[in-house]
Design an enzyme around this catalytic site. Structure first.
Site, mmCIF file in Angstrom:
data_model
loop_
_atom_site.group_PDB
_atom_site.id
_atom_site.type_symbol
_atom_site.label_atom_id
_atom_site.label_comp_id
_atom_site.label_asym_id
_atom_site.label_seq_id
_atom_site.Cartn_x
_atom_site.Cartn_y
_atom_site.Cartn_z
ATOM 1 N N LYS B 155 17.925 4.039 70.800
ATOM 2 C CA LYS B 155 18.935 4.199 70.233
ATOM 3 C C LYS B 155 20.067 2.942 71.036
ATOM 4 O O LYS B 155 20.236 3.087 72.238
ATOM 5 C CB LYS B 155 19.663 5.448 70.433
ATOM 6 C CG LYS B 155 21.086 5.729 70.613
ATOM 7 C CD LYS B 155 21.453 5.840 69.086
ATOM 8 C CE LYS B 155 23.046 6.424 68.944
ATOM 9 N NZ LYS B 155 24.009 5.528 69.887
ATOM 10 N N GLY B 212 23.070 9.382 80.311
ATOM 11 C CA GLY B 212 24.459 9.217 79.852
ATOM 12 C C GLY B 212 25.252 10.845 80.514
ATOM 13 O O GLY B 212 24.965 11.333 81.413
ATOM 14 N N ARG B 214 27.138 14.358 80.417
ATOM 15 C CA ARG B 214 26.405 15.590 80.507
ATOM 16 C C ARG B 214 26.515 16.319 79.349
ATOM 17 O O ARG B 214 25.514 17.103 78.855
ATOM 18 C CB ARG B 214 27.066 16.192 81.913
ATOM 19 C CG ARG B 214 26.318 17.663 82.166
ATOM 20 C CD ARG B 214 27.006 18.556 83.061
ATOM 21 N NE ARG B 214 27.053 18.347 84.343
ATOM 22 C CZ ARG B 214 27.320 18.931 85.109
ATOM 23 N NH1 ARG B 214 27.734 20.232 85.222
ATOM 24 N NH2 ARG B 214 27.645 18.534 86.615
ATOM 25 N N GLY B 217 24.220 15.017 76.842
ATOM 26 C CA GLY B 217 22.989 15.188 77.059
ATOM 27 C C GLY B 217 22.573 16.687 77.054
ATOM 28 O O GLY B 217 21.103 16.989 76.549
ATOM 29 N N GLU B 234 19.129 12.061 82.404
ATOM 30 C CA GLU B 234 19.928 11.881 83.721
ATOM 31 C C GLU B 234 21.319 11.957 83.597
ATOM 32 O O GLU B 234 21.923 11.160 82.943
ATOM 33 C CB GLU B 234 19.411 10.394 84.248
ATOM 34 C CG GLU B 234 19.778 9.960 85.489
ATOM 35 C CD GLU B 234 20.285 8.581 85.836
ATOM 36 O OE1 GLU B 234 19.537 7.729 85.412
ATOM 37 O OE2 GLU B 234 21.232 8.426 86.167
ATOM 38 N N CYS B 271 25.623 5.789 88.663
ATOM 39 C CA CYS B 271 25.275 7.238 88.438
ATOM 40 C C CYS B 271 25.095 7.494 89.939
ATOM 41 O O CYS B 271 25.106 8.910 90.383
ATOM 42 C CB CYS B 271 23.747 7.497 87.924
ATOM 43 S SG CYS B 271 23.248 5.732 86.915
ATOM 44 N N GLU B 363 32.682 15.455 88.039
ATOM 45 C CA GLU B 363 32.385 14.312 88.376
ATOM 46 C C GLU B 363 33.652 13.117 87.572
ATOM 47 O O GLU B 363 34.097 13.184 86.675
ATOM 48 C CB GLU B 363 31.444 13.631 87.434
ATOM 49 C CG GLU B 363 30.856 12.249 87.756
ATOM 50 C CD GLU B 363 29.552 11.684 86.838
ATOM 51 O OE1 GLU B 363 28.599 10.879 87.301
ATOM 52 O OE2 GLU B 363 29.544 12.292 85.868
#
Lengths: 503, 503
Positions: B155, B212, B214, B217, B234, B271, B363
């Site tokens: 993607k 990507g 949270r 995901g 991740e 990250c 974050e």
């Protein structure tokens, strides 16, 4: 209830309310922190001591399990399942001692070293059908979780609570004799479903192992997934067996003996029971159905584990009949004195199967099987391609090459749908081998990369990957340091496996 | 949009409706069956050819990525990230060729042999912040999935569509030159969220890799979990860094340089960016905050990847301020010409952090960090114990042993909460090492046992375990047969690692 007599066993066992589970969780979390850097030998000592404590209780365990499950004392509980359980704990001790499950990796160029280490507190739910070898407090998941250095909270199965209690007693004795913390092994009994979901998703839990019925397993998976907790499931499997024409031409009666023996053993209550057989719809195939049917009719049906298992088996047989499967033999409960169901053989055509593959893959957990008679080798392949994930898949083919072309077509379709592919052998036995895969694609399990049986292969399920980057030499775990960690401890150093020191 | 100029880039890219995704899924499923038994060398040849095709397009790739992401050409895109991406593909080729990811296990006593093999079609969603090294069609997940013999549906990320298009062109050239099937690599562009969930749970898909944000995901995880599909995530990570007293006493200014350089590099869009620093609330600690704050204020803020990243960074800074964090410097957008935000440093007390640990672990993805000033070593440990799962955790301690006691207390708490533990080194760099763990406990990833970076370690994520029980010798995959499969191919034979034939 004693399934052999339908009499209530006059013993009482506790329920486990959330307050007690909560205490168990606190204790497990605390002990997990304490034990994190303990050498594998401490867990190995416990596992060995536990194996001995179990051995010393052989008579009591066999008597309790026989009374609670009706599984035969011999050949099964005393001479197969208990020795296997003891052996599994000892193999787990060996793996804990030689650290062979850790996937130790050392990269001298970057100064990065890694290994698997304990994941944290593990909950184990055992199934009804193996009171010893898969028991939450003594079986494969338990052994794997302890070998990785984790505390275990075992959920005792309500079908064999006394058996489980004796194991717990043995575990406590081993904990004491090896000076391990009490919370290394904890046992809870029946809980509400809600508390079960709460347990597997609790922040103090790191992972979960579950063997049992699909519906319950998927609900636990849903709760664990939402909380980001790995949960290893072993759910239903019908274990398709393809018997190619040459085999029936060469040795039809012997094949019927082998199949009937395997399918009816232990009243068919194995996760790897051959619940579906695909053969050609020709004279030999039809004769095979008849031969197996005669053996099923002639054999005394085994006593089942519980009323629930018997009822559920009957319901599955009805679903298959309703879908159009013909009853060759069996199809009803067979004895009022004990919990049992007639050995049941059903058959259907390949075309009918392909019309409703989901329904015809309904697991009938017990002493029965569905025969699918295929029009052609191509249809056999189509049937294989319509299969869900299974633990095992098997192909019998002749020895002189007549079946080879069909094997070639069939194998690729079957291979990706099963964890263990067999040739010329019934799937029922599950050897505790480092190469075993007692696992497979969903919905047989929750992840096709893991096995529930086999040491050390099953251990990393209960491990996390711990990487050390630029960590000072003296602070590294001993087995990641330069010196050779000891004989028999394999490490991958700069891409090569070695038992030597880092040069 | 070009983030350096806020100008629209005059290029158009397709959307991918479900009908096209559906075709990609069919093609991937078909090619997955075709390729299942192909030797690793075929995939290796493709990966090597692809690496060369990419290298030949260096200028175009660097120009496109620089325009689309504003990441510096040098030192970053041209001399770090692209060489790393090419190297990663070449390392994956080596692993595919030497089968080192397969965990080949041979047990001669039982006649059972097993190995990891391709899991089936894989979908890869790459992130915005690494247009090369984590690109869905060229990065680490892609390389790992192909090395395991799977087709990939990538993607393309909407932040760097032209970069992705050039990769796709290179992939097609490599597919052709190595005679691989076209559906080995397929690319889709932007889809609806609903189609994304449908894609990861489609029966034709075997697994998914996602790097990507949270929130997205976790939604994909929920869809994949419900369908029983492994999904490797991740997600967010704040990468706590503990700097102990001795370090600030010995080299405060050097430490401030090291930290500021690491935290502001690439506008902090890593990250593994150090988003949280724990130090003592004493004179040196306060001086350190001031020193870092001065460096942050003096440095020109980097251009961010997109308006969305910039907005989201600002929102996180506001959440932290609202929770009570004090702004040391920064805290607002800084330039109208380009997408950027002032280098931002926040601070709070250990007690305040422990009062609301979830909120303070928000974050802030970008050029900023939160400093937590702890009252005592004990409070540092409490802070470590309140942390969520992270990719990395780091402890700086002095060289003369004054910090050793604190290290001893801190390490156990931090160790189980992070995938990679560092000493005396910033976490930003992620070496492509076989020992790397670019992973960690939830919610940094979905499973603490897997790494997204490192060859061969990242490959088994896209593999299933295939066991062969009593399968006739000639029917076994070549690398499971008795003969040595070739130099450098390691197998575990009866518990010992060897490159020899089975005896």
């Amino acid at each position: 209830m004693n399934p052999s007599t339908r009499e209530e066993i006059p013993r009482e066992f506790p329920l486990s309310p959330w307050e007690e589970i909560d205490q168990a969780l606190d204790a497990a979390a605390a002990v997990s922190r304490t034990m994190r850097n303990w050498p594998g030998s401490r867990f190995a000592d416990f596992l060995d001591a536990y194996a001995s404590e179990i051995e010393a209780r052989t008579d009591a365990l066999v008597a309790a399990a026989h009374e609670e499950t009706a599984l035969p004392t011999s050949p099964r509980l005393a001479d197969v399942e208990l020795p296997r359980t003891i052996n599994q704990l000892k193999l787990a001790a060996v793996a804990a001692r030689n650290e062979s499950w850790r996937e130790i990796t050392i990269d001298t160029a970057t100064g990065i070293r890694s290994m698997k280490g304990p994941i944290g507190p593990v909950v184990v739910f055992g199934p009804n059908n193996f009171p010893f070898a898969f028991n939450g407090i003594a079986g494969g998941d338990f052994a794997a979780a302890i070998a990785a250095g984790n505390p275990v909270i075992a959920k005792g199965h309500s079908c064999h609570p006394e058996t489980t209690r004796i194991f717990a007693e043995a575990a406590v004795a081993a904990v004491k004799s090896t000076d391990m913390p009490a919370a290394l092994v904890q046992l809870i009994y029946r809980t509400s479903h809600e508390d079960g979901y709460r347990l597997v998703s609790d922040p103090r839990i790191a992972a979960c192992g579950y063997t049992g019925a699909r519906e319950t397993g998927l609900k636990l998976k849903s709760a664990a997934d939402a909380a980001g907790k790995p949960i290893y499931l072993e759910l239903s499997s019908i274990n398709p067996v393809f018997i190619l024409d040459g085999v029936l031409n060469d040795r039809l009666e012997a094949m019927a003996d082998e199949f009937a023996g395997s399918c009816l053993m232990g009243a068919g209550q194995f996760c790897t029971n051959p619940g579906m057989v695909v053969i050609s719809d020709n004279e030999a195939g039809q004769k095979f159905v008849k031969s197996v049917g005669e053996r099923f009719a002639a054999a005394v049906p085994g006593t089942m584990l519980s009323e629930g298992v018997c009822r559920s088996f009957g319901e599955s047989v009805q679903i298959l009949e309703k879908a159009g499967a013909k009853l060759v033999t069996g199809g009803q409960q067979s004895d009022d004195e004990r919990v049992c169901y007639a050995n049941t053989l059903l058959s259907t055509s390949g075309a009918a199967f392909l019309d409703q593959p989901e329904v015809f893959q309904t697991e009938a957990f017990g002493n029965g099987s569905l025969f699918v008679l295929a029009e052609s080798a191509e249809q056999m392949v189509e049937i294989a391609e319509s299969l869900e994930g299974n633990l095992t898949g098997c192909i019998y083919s002749d020895e002189n090459g007549d079946d080879d072309a069909t094997y070639e077509q069939l194998e690729p379709a079957l291979r990706t749908r099963v964890g263990r592919l067999l040739n010329d052998k019934m799937p029922t036995g599950v050897a505790v081998s480092p190469s075993m895969n007692h696992g497979g694609p969903f919905p047989a399990t929750g992840h096709p990369g893991f096995t529930a049986v086999g040491i050390p292969a099953s251990i990393p399920r209960f491990a996390a990957l711990y990487c050390y980057d630029n960590v000072r030499a003296g602070r590294l775990p001993r087995i990641l340091q330069d010196a050779s960690p000891g004989a028999g401890i394999w490490r991958s150093i700069d891409g090569n496996w070695s038992t030597d020191a880092v040069k």
